[in-house]
Motif scaffolding. Structure first.
Motif, short mmCIF file in Angstrom:
data_model
loop_
_atom_site.label_atom_id
_atom_site.label_comp_id
_atom_site.label_asym_id
_atom_site.label_seq_id
_atom_site.Cartn_x
_atom_site.Cartn_y
_atom_site.Cartn_z
N PHE A 271 0.72 -1.29 -0.13
CA PHE A 271 0.08 0.01 -0.07
C PHE A 271 0.72 1.35 0.08
N CYS A 272 2.12 1.07 -0.08
CA CYS A 272 3.00 2.30 0.20
C CYS A 272 3.74 2.72 -1.12
N HIS A 273 3.84 3.95 -1.48
CA HIS A 273 4.33 4.37 -2.54
C HIS A 273 5.76 4.06 -2.64
N MET B 285 10.57 9.39 12.60
CA MET B 285 11.36 8.66 11.31
C MET B 285 10.37 7.95 10.54
N MET B 286 9.46 8.76 9.80
CA MET B 286 8.46 7.94 9.06
C MET B 286 8.29 8.60 7.54
N GLY B 287 9.74 9.01 6.99
CA GLY B 287 9.52 9.43 5.80
C GLY B 287 9.79 8.26 4.82
N MET B 288 10.95 8.55 3.75
CA MET B 288 11.13 7.44 3.11
C MET B 288 11.99 6.40 3.72
N GLY B 289 11.74 5.29 3.46
CA GLY B 289 12.86 4.28 4.05
C GLY B 289 12.57 3.72 5.21
N GLU B 290 13.08 2.25 5.63
CA GLU B 290 12.89 1.55 6.65
C GLU B 290 14.12 1.98 7.74
N PRO B 291 13.67 2.66 8.78
CA PRO B 291 15.04 3.38 9.59
C PRO B 291 15.96 2.14 10.25
N LEU B 292 15.28 1.08 10.58
CA LEU B 292 16.23 -0.21 10.99
C LEU B 292 16.94 -0.92 10.13
N LEU C 36 10.78 6.41 16.28
CA LEU C 36 11.09 5.81 15.04
C LEU C 36 9.97 4.73 15.02
N SER C 37 9.66 4.57 13.34
CA SER C 37 8.57 3.82 13.10
C SER C 37 9.37 2.70 12.23
N THR C 38 9.06 1.55 12.48
CA THR C 38 9.42 0.36 11.84
C THR C 38 8.29 -0.68 11.36
N SER C 39 8.58 -1.17 10.22
CA SER C 39 7.62 -2.12 9.63
C SER C 39 7.92 -3.45 10.53
N GLY C 40 9.01 -3.60 11.24
CA GLY C 40 9.08 -4.88 11.78
C GLY C 40 10.23 -5.40 11.93
N LEU D 158 -5.11 4.95 13.80
CA LEU D 158 -5.70 4.49 12.47
C LEU D 158 -5.47 5.32 11.42
N ILE D 159 -4.95 4.84 10.34
CA ILE D 159 -4.40 5.73 9.17
C ILE D 159 -5.40 5.53 7.86
N PRO D 160 -6.24 6.21 7.60
CA PRO D 160 -7.02 6.00 6.53
C PRO D 160 -5.86 6.07 5.29
N PHE D 161 -6.15 5.16 4.32
CA PHE D 161 -5.19 4.77 3.11
C PHE D 161 -5.11 6.01 2.48
N ASN D 162 -4.03 6.32 2.17
CA ASN D 162 -3.61 7.50 1.18
C ASN D 162 -3.36 6.92 -0.31
N PRO D 163 -4.24 7.10 -1.45
CA PRO D 163 -4.28 6.82 -2.49
C PRO D 163 -2.86 7.28 -3.12
N TRP D 164 -2.55 6.43 -4.27
CA TRP D 164 -1.32 6.84 -5.32
C TRP D 164 -1.57 6.28 -6.49
N PRO D 165 -1.17 6.87 -7.58
CA PRO D 165 -1.46 6.13 -8.89
C PRO D 165 -0.95 4.66 -8.96
N CYS E 236 1.16 10.12 4.47
CA CYS E 236 1.92 8.93 4.74
C CYS E 236 1.82 8.08 3.51
N GLY E 237 3.06 7.36 3.27
CA GLY E 237 3.16 6.34 2.24
C GLY E 237 3.06 7.31 0.67
N GLN E 238 2.87 8.30 0.61
CA GLN E 238 2.93 8.90 -0.71
C GLN E 238 4.26 9.42 -1.26
N1 SAH Z 1 9.26 2.33 6.83
C1 SAH Z 1 8.85 2.62 8.19
C2 SAH Z 1 8.33 4.42 8.28
C3 SAH Z 1 7.52 4.92 7.18
S1 SAH Z 1 6.31 5.03 6.83
C4 SAH Z 1 7.45 1.86 8.43
O1 SAH Z 1 7.08 1.27 7.54
O2 SAH Z 1 7.21 1.80 9.73
C5 SAH Z 1 5.11 5.76 8.03
C6 SAH Z 1 3.82 4.95 8.08
O3 SAH Z 1 2.85 5.22 7.00
C7 SAH Z 1 3.87 3.47 8.17
O4 SAH Z 1 3.07 3.09 9.21
C8 SAH Z 1 3.26 3.03 6.79
O5 SAH Z 1 3.11 1.72 6.79
C9 SAH Z 1 2.34 4.08 6.56
N2 SAH Z 1 1.96 3.89 5.16
C10 SAH Z 1 2.68 3.62 3.98
N3 SAH Z 1 1.94 3.88 2.98
C11 SAH Z 1 0.74 4.37 3.17
C12 SAH Z 1 -0.53 4.95 2.39
N4 SAH Z 1 -0.35 4.84 1.30
N5 SAH Z 1 -1.51 5.24 3.29
C13 SAH Z 1 -1.48 5.52 4.59
N6 SAH Z 1 -0.22 5.02 5.31
C14 SAH Z 1 0.71 4.53 4.78
#
Ligand code: SAH
Ligand code: SF4
Length: 423
Positions: free
Chosen positions: A146-148, A212-219, A247-251, A345-352, A392-394
């Motif tokens: 779901f992440c651009h 730390m939630m921009g581009m990339g996986e900080p860990l 700091l945000s990690t995908s795990g 709870l993050i509403p999904f942000n769409p991208w092309p 987020c994620g765009q």
């Molecule tokens: N790589 C790290 C930090 C970056 S992203 C991580 O994955 O945690 C910050 C948050 O935005 C993460 O929870 C990520 O899963 C979320 N995210 C990514 N794409 C998104 C989207 N299109 N809409 C909403 N949230 C999104």
């Protein structure tokens, strides 16, 4: 120890050309270096040990606490020595390619490194705080569906200087460096310098928090992220409390304990699903480190308690992870591991090209109510900066647009890499 900028960098799962410095003109960029590293650079440039020690303390303070970008502004260093320093060193900032402002006040900067890599940072102003969203990599090796950013090939890890440079640049843009004289840092050439009067001002800032939630996986860029955040937290540096940094990690489970021990900031975990089947699909690192392992690592995270809860990020994807049963399972898992947790709870942000849709507002509300009903905070995040693709994620800077088939091929490639990689 030799000047650290000449040593090739730590290599995580991806290639990190450590440096663009010394630059083509032979000067070394001091940005991102510790006091000790600056001292070594000064010694290498010919200063004796005592002078190198004193100057490194002064220069460190000017760089990180005062935001000075020019040796000429370092008023407690003798006027005769300043040109010598300027000949040997620079105090770089990321180059700004583009700065955009959203209708909701969110700002996004497209930045460029000396070797031509583009990355982004976002500033989100709120009534009671201002949050800077910092990137750790150019692109990402992971491929959350779901992440651009996940659709970019990883180009490289950002260096400590490029990471802390984002915070410094934001302070420049917001005009938030302290003004006035520096207690304990008298001018050693005796001259009173203009513009250095008045009181130190550290409160009332717009930039109060860092995520730390921009581009990339900080860990996956641990050492550089740690080194940069240490400069951000250093009381003699940018002096931001670790309680204001997340700091945000995908795990990346094996590195989480290390992050707690060596950085100690707040932890956010991109959980996004409660079953193996769904999380394997949408957060592919789950195939390597499953939900149980991840939650155990959260339970073991040092410093997590009710005052400092772990944030679970949960992107709301229509008919994928958003049912009432999912919400109940989320609560069950949090309770099973006895986690001091809150859920974002993050509403999904769409991208092309994205294959998901955002859940309906009613569905999100129902999910949130179930979690809240069990005593766990589960606010619904308002998307910010969507109009400038800053939500987020765009974030995605690579100019190349991929079609669906290319996106799928890239996803397969990244998953195969993930499964094949040793760590
Ligand atoms: N790589 C790290 C930090 C970056 S992203 C991580 O994955 O945690 C910050 C948050 O935005 C993460 O929870 C990520 O899963 C979320 N995210 C990514 N794409 C998104 C989207 N299109 N809409 C909403 N949230 C999104
Ligand atoms: Fe990478 Fe995070 Fe995006 Fe996943 S959500 S692809 S880890 S930046």
């Amino acid at each position: 120890m030799r000047c650290p900028m000449q040593i090739p960098g730590h290599i995580d799962p991806v290639v990190t050309p450590r440096s663009v410095t010394p630059r083509e003109d032979g000067r070394v960029d001091l940005m991102g270096l510790t006091k000790l590293q600056i001292r070594d650079c000064l010694a290498e440039a010919g200063l004796d040990a005592k002078a190198a020690k004193l100057r490194s303390k002064q220069i460190f303070h000017w760089i990180y606490h005062r935001g000075v970008t020019d040796f000429a502004g370092m008023t407690d260093i003798s006027k005769t020595q300043r040109p010598f320093l300027a000949e040997k060193f620079v105090l770089g900032r990321p180059q700004v390619v583009e700065a955009q402002v959203s209708e909701d006040g969110t700002r996004k900067w497209l930045l460029r490194s000396d070797d031509g890599q583009d990355y982004e940072m976002v500033f989100i102003p709120d009534a009671d705080r201002g949050t800077l969203c910092v990137s750790s990599q150019v692109g990402c090796t992971l491929n959350c569906r779901f992440c651009h950013t996940g659709t970019m090939r990883l180009v490289r890890n950002l260096t400590p200087g490029e990471i802390v440079g984002q915070v410094m640049l934001a302070r420049d843009a917001l005009g938030e460096w302290p003004k006035g004289n520096m207690a304990g840092f008298g001018d050693d050439d005796g001259a009173e310098d203009e513009g250095d009067v008045g009181n130190y001002r550290s409160d009332g800032r717009m930039l109060t928090n860092i995520v730390m939630m921009g581009m990339g996986e900080p860990l996956y860029n641990f050492d550089n992220v740690r080194d940069a955040l240490k400069l951000v937290m250093d009381p003699e540096g940018l002096s931001l409390s670790k309680r204001r940094i997340t700091l945000s990690t995908s795990g990346v489970v094996p590195t989480m304990a290390k992050a707690g021990a060596e950085i100690g900031v707040n932890l956010a975990v991109s959980l996004h699903a409660v079953t193996k089947e769904v999380r394997d699909e949408i957060v592919p690192i789950n195939r390597k480190y499953g939900i149980e392992e991840l939650l155990q690592a959260c339970a073991d995270y040092p410093g997590a308690n009710n005052a400092r809860r772990i944030t679970f990020e949960y992107v709301m994807l229509k008919d994928k992870n958003d049912s009432d049963d999912d919400a109940r399972e989320l609560v069950r898992l949090i309770k099973q591991y006895d986690l001091p947790a809150k859920v974002n709870l993050i509403p999904f942000n769409p991208w092309p090209g994205a294959i998901y849709e955002c859940s309906t507002p009613e569905r999100i509300r129902s999910f949130s109510n179930i979690v809240f009903g069990e005593g766990i905070s589960a606010p619904i995040r308002t998307p910010r900066g969507r109009d400038i693709d800053a939500a987020c994620g765009q974030l995605k800077t690579a100019a190349k647009k991929m079609n669906r088939a290319e996106l799928d091929r890239l996803a397969d490639e990244k998953s195969a890499q993930l499964e094949g990689s040793a760590d």
